[in-house]
Write a protein that holds these residues in place. Structure first.
Motif, PDB file in Angstrom:
ATOM      1  N   GLY A 298      -9.414  -0.597  -5.775  1.00  0.00           N
ATOM      2  CA  GLY A 298      -9.124   0.636  -6.785  1.00  0.00           C
ATOM      3  C   GLY A 298      -8.487   1.738  -6.333  1.00  0.00           C
ATOM      4  O   GLY A 298      -8.788   2.876  -7.044  1.00  0.00           O
ATOM      5  N   HIS A 299      -8.136   2.009  -5.229  1.00  0.00           N
ATOM      6  CA  HIS A 299      -7.536   3.054  -4.575  1.00  0.00           C
ATOM      7  C   HIS A 299      -6.135   3.298  -4.931  1.00  0.00           C
ATOM      8  O   HIS A 299      -5.419   2.082  -5.358  1.00  0.00           O
ATOM      9  CB  HIS A 299      -7.738   3.180  -3.183  1.00  0.00           C
ATOM     10  CG  HIS A 299      -7.449   4.438  -2.605  1.00  0.00           C
ATOM     11  ND1 HIS A 299      -8.529   5.482  -2.526  1.00  0.00           N
ATOM     12  CD2 HIS A 299      -6.577   4.907  -1.983  1.00  0.00           C
ATOM     13  CE1 HIS A 299      -8.287   6.750  -2.137  1.00  0.00           C
ATOM     14  NE2 HIS A 299      -7.158   6.403  -1.473  1.00  0.00           N
ATOM     15  N   ASN A 300      -5.470   4.396  -4.792  1.00  0.00           N
ATOM     16  CA  ASN A 300      -4.069   4.788  -4.960  1.00  0.00           C
ATOM     17  C   ASN A 300      -3.320   3.997  -4.176  1.00  0.00           C
ATOM     18  O   ASN A 300      -3.725   3.870  -2.986  1.00  0.00           O
ATOM     19  CB  ASN A 300      -3.871   6.211  -5.001  1.00  0.00           C
ATOM     20  CG  ASN A 300      -4.600   7.065  -5.758  1.00  0.00           C
ATOM     21  OD1 ASN A 300      -5.683   7.593  -5.598  1.00  0.00           O
ATOM     22  ND2 ASN A 300      -3.868   7.364  -6.792  1.00  0.00           N
ATOM     23  N   PRO A 301      -2.250   3.195  -4.356  1.00  0.00           N
ATOM     24  CA  PRO A 301      -1.611   2.191  -3.563  1.00  0.00           C
ATOM     25  C   PRO A 301      -0.984   3.012  -2.527  1.00  0.00           C
ATOM     26  O   PRO A 301       0.144   3.990  -3.015  1.00  0.00           O
ATOM     27  CB  PRO A 301      -0.523   1.490  -4.496  1.00  0.00           C
ATOM     28  CG  PRO A 301      -0.327   2.528  -5.734  1.00  0.00           C
ATOM     29  CD  PRO A 301      -1.861   3.210  -5.718  1.00  0.00           C
ATOM     30  N   PRO A 302      -1.048   2.662  -1.209  1.00  0.00           N
ATOM     31  CA  PRO A 302      -0.234   3.368  -0.167  1.00  0.00           C
ATOM     32  C   PRO A 302       1.122   2.955  -0.193  1.00  0.00           C
ATOM     33  O   PRO A 302       1.445   2.005  -0.726  1.00  0.00           O
ATOM     34  CB  PRO A 302      -0.999   2.831   1.176  1.00  0.00           C
ATOM     35  CG  PRO A 302      -2.404   2.608   0.861  1.00  0.00           C
ATOM     36  CD  PRO A 302      -2.364   2.022  -0.775  1.00  0.00           C
ATOM     37  N   TYR A 303       2.051   3.828   0.480  1.00  0.00           N
ATOM     38  CA  TYR A 303       3.422   3.588   0.344  1.00  0.00           C
ATOM     39  C   TYR A 303       3.677   3.174   1.580  1.00  0.00           C
ATOM     40  O   TYR A 303       3.616   4.037   2.929  1.00  0.00           O
ATOM     41  CB  TYR A 303       4.142   4.898  -0.080  1.00  0.00           C
ATOM     42  CG  TYR A 303       5.536   5.002  -0.058  1.00  0.00           C
ATOM     43  CD1 TYR A 303       6.105   4.190  -1.124  1.00  0.00           C
ATOM     44  CD2 TYR A 303       6.375   5.651   0.789  1.00  0.00           C
ATOM     45  CE1 TYR A 303       7.796   4.250  -1.183  1.00  0.00           C
ATOM     46  CE2 TYR A 303       7.663   5.755   0.731  1.00  0.00           C
ATOM     47  CZ  TYR A 303       8.523   4.804  -0.380  1.00  0.00           C
ATOM     48  OH  TYR A 303       9.726   4.898  -0.381  1.00  0.00           O
ATOM     49  N   LEU A 304       4.567   2.040   1.637  1.00  0.00           N
ATOM     50  CA  LEU A 304       5.204   1.237   2.985  1.00  0.00           C
ATOM     51  C   LEU A 304       6.537   1.537   3.036  1.00  0.00           C
ATOM     52  O   LEU A 304       7.194   0.807   2.121  1.00  0.00           O
ATOM     53  CB  LEU A 304       4.429  -0.041   3.165  1.00  0.00           C
ATOM     54  CG  LEU A 304       4.956  -0.771   4.420  1.00  0.00           C
ATOM     55  CD1 LEU A 304       4.406  -0.010   5.757  1.00  0.00           C
ATOM     56  CD2 LEU A 304       4.242  -2.285   4.318  1.00  0.00           C
ATOM     57  N   TYR A 305       7.161   1.869   4.179  1.00  0.00           N
ATOM     58  CA  TYR A 305       8.492   2.055   3.851  1.00  0.00           C
ATOM     59  C   TYR A 305       9.124   1.599   5.345  1.00  0.00           C
ATOM     60  O   TYR A 305       8.614   2.187   6.466  1.00  0.00           O
ATOM     61  CB  TYR A 305       8.710   3.606   4.088  1.00  0.00           C
ATOM     62  CG  TYR A 305      10.630   3.911   3.559  1.00  0.00           C
ATOM     63  CD1 TYR A 305      11.258   3.331   2.868  1.00  0.00           C
ATOM     64  CD2 TYR A 305      10.765   4.692   4.940  1.00  0.00           C
ATOM     65  CE1 TYR A 305      12.412   3.627   2.892  1.00  0.00           C
ATOM     66  CE2 TYR A 305      12.221   4.992   4.921  1.00  0.00           C
ATOM     67  CZ  TYR A 305      12.932   4.469   3.977  1.00  0.00           C
ATOM     68  OH  TYR A 305      14.539   4.861   3.906  1.00  0.00           O
ATOM     69  N   ASN A 306      10.212   0.722   5.370  1.00  0.00           N
ATOM     70  CA  ASN A 306      10.790   0.376   6.410  1.00  0.00           C
ATOM     71  C   ASN A 306      12.075   1.026   6.788  1.00  0.00           C
ATOM     72  O   ASN A 306      12.955   0.830   5.898  1.00  0.00           O
ATOM     73  CB  ASN A 306      11.107  -1.189   6.362  1.00  0.00           C
ATOM     74  CG  ASN A 306      11.525  -1.854   7.597  1.00  0.00           C
ATOM     75  OD1 ASN A 306      12.183  -1.170   8.549  1.00  0.00           O
ATOM     76  ND2 ASN A 306      11.634  -3.172   7.976  1.00  0.00           N
ATOM     77  N   ARG A 307      12.040   2.065   7.743  1.00  0.00           N
ATOM     78  CA  ARG A 307      13.551   2.953   7.988  1.00  0.00           C
ATOM     79  C   ARG A 307      14.460   2.016   8.376  1.00  0.00           C
ATOM     80  O   ARG A 307      15.562   2.238   8.011  1.00  0.00           O
ATOM     81  CB  ARG A 307      12.883   3.916   8.984  1.00  0.00           C
ATOM     82  CG  ARG A 307      12.051   5.025   8.402  1.00  0.00           C
ATOM     83  CD  ARG A 307      12.024   6.176   9.424  1.00  0.00           C
ATOM     84  NE  ARG A 307      11.331   7.151   8.795  1.00  0.00           N
ATOM     85  CZ  ARG A 307      10.379   7.799   9.469  1.00  0.00           C
ATOM     86  NH1 ARG A 307       9.978   7.657  10.468  1.00  0.00           N
ATOM     87  NH2 ARG A 307       9.773   9.008   8.812  1.00  0.00           N
TER      88      ARG A 307
END
Length: 413
Positions: A298-307
């Motif tokens: 139920g938490h805000n979705p974390p943002y995953l970024y592949n540089r």
């Protein structure tokens, strides 16, 4: 001569009574005892045997503070706004005009700053007394005593409010201390090869329900979570304390994340009983295999970024928050292999939910995506996001209405 002496003695008695009552106002902190003394002066000493005292409470609503000698149903039927507000000065009610006040002879309005905030109603129904009614005889004294009593009641309300505010301040200070003890910062953060960690917490109020934790589980494993407890103050801080203790006792390299979340929910559901809930994102990262496993409750979705590739994804929730239901639906663990130079941005809703100048709520993740894509290190990402939020707050363009917590993990070689 005798009558003059009697009048003098009565006048002196009234003056002494007012002086004693004024002293009592400064010493007495029991409203009931004050009102009993007020009644005794009017009823026992002066013979006024019907007394009603109306005043506004702390919420500004009319309330019957005291009733002496009025037992008829008509008392409950009195509507101050309807029946009494027409009296802006002391009035002797003619018998033919009593209407809803059948046992009342005098209405005394009590005003402060030209606003009527109280009424004293006096009546004398004894038919055996010959001569001038004691109400008429002692009207000036009754009016003065009523005003003194009203002032005393207002002072008591102010005192109670001050005590509540002091208690609330102490509660918030304790809650802040608890929260500061729970949140890891600076040198307390784990130091692990291949992971750069940066965190930031700044409250919208003195204390909120945000929480994060990072644990070096040994053998290259990192356990971490970010959570948001509904509510504020000491109760939210105590829930966080219980959550952290349970979380740390259950989190390990071998623990099943689904079982961990299910056990946390079972313990918190019994504790919270549906009155509060906790949103949670919990993850475990293996530096050897570069595998990240996680559960989003139920938490805000974390943002995953592949540089390296420019690919990005949001790690959405699969189930509800902790403490909402006894059995969590669709509880599942997800896994993903991270590449070099990947950034995971975890946060609470205060970062993405704003109000504009008109009070309308807005949701935007721009601050997250912009900070992650522009900045190199985890610390720079957090700093950039904070500066953006502070600038928006100062300008009034977007005003956060909840606490802001950020936890950024930069996965390197």
């Amino acid at each position: 001569m005798v009558q003059s002496e009697d009048r003098l003695q009565l006048t002196l008695y009234k003056l002494r009574s007012l002086l004693d009552f004024t002293l009592l106002m400064g010493e007495e902190s029991d409203v009931a005892r004050l009102m009993q003394r007020f009644t005794a002066l009017l009823k026992d000493d002066l013979g006024i045997n019907r007394i009603l005292f109306f005043a506004r409470d702390e919420a500004g609503k009319w309330a019957l503070v005291w009733n002496e000698g009025c037992v008829a149903p008509w008392v409950d039927a009195i509507d101050v706004e309807r029946d009494l507000m027409e009296y802006d000065r002391t009035v002797v009610i003619r018998s033919q005009k009593r209407g809803v006040l059948p046992e009342i002879d005098v209405v005394i309005p009590l005003a402060q700053d030209e606003l009527v905030s109280g009424f004293v109603l006096l009546g004398d129904t004894r038919e055996d007394v010959i001569g001038v009614s004691p109400i008429i005889k002692h009207l000036t004294f009754a009016r003065t005593l009523s005003m003194l009593t009203y002032v005393a009641l207002q002072n008591y309300n102010l005192l109670r409010r001050a005590l509540r505010e002091r208690s609330l301040k102490q509660e918030l200070e304790l809650a802040t201390q608890l929260q500061n003890m729970l949140l890891l910062r600076g040198d307390a953060l784990p130091r692990m090869k291949g992971i750069e960690i940066a965190t930031e917490y700044f409250p919208q109020y003195e204390v909120g329900g945000d929480f994060y934790d990072l644990l070096d589980l040994g053998h290259g494993y990192l356990g971490f979570c970010i959570a948001d407890v509904s509510g504020k103050g000491i109760s939210a801080a105590m829930v966080m304390t219980s959550f952290q203790a349970n979380y740390r006792s259950l989190m390990s390299r071998e623990a099943s994340l689904c079982e961990l979340v299910s056990l946390l929910n079972a313990r918190l559901y019994g504790l919270l009983r549906g009155e509060r809930f906790i949103t949670l994102f919990v993850g475990r990262y293996d530096t050897a295999t570069r595998r990240l496993e996680y559960v989003n409750a139920g938490h805000n979705p974390p943002y995953l970024y592949n540089r390296a590739t420019g690919e990005a994804q949001w790690l959405d929730a699969s189930t509800v928050g902790l403490g909402m239901v006894e059995e969590m639906p669709q509880l599942r663990k997800s896994e993903i292999t991270l590449h070099d130079d990947s950034v995971l941005f975890c946060y609470t809703d205060g970062l993405v939910e704003r109000r504009d100048k008109e009070g309308k709520e807005h949701y935007s993740t721009d601050v997250i995506e912009t900070s992650v894509r522009r900045c190199a290190s985890a610390a720079e990402v957090v700093s950039s996001a904070r500066k953006t939020v502070e600038a928006e707050r100062e300008s009034g363009v977007a005003i956060p209405f909840d606490d802001v917590t950020m936890m950024v993990l930069h996965f390197t070689k």
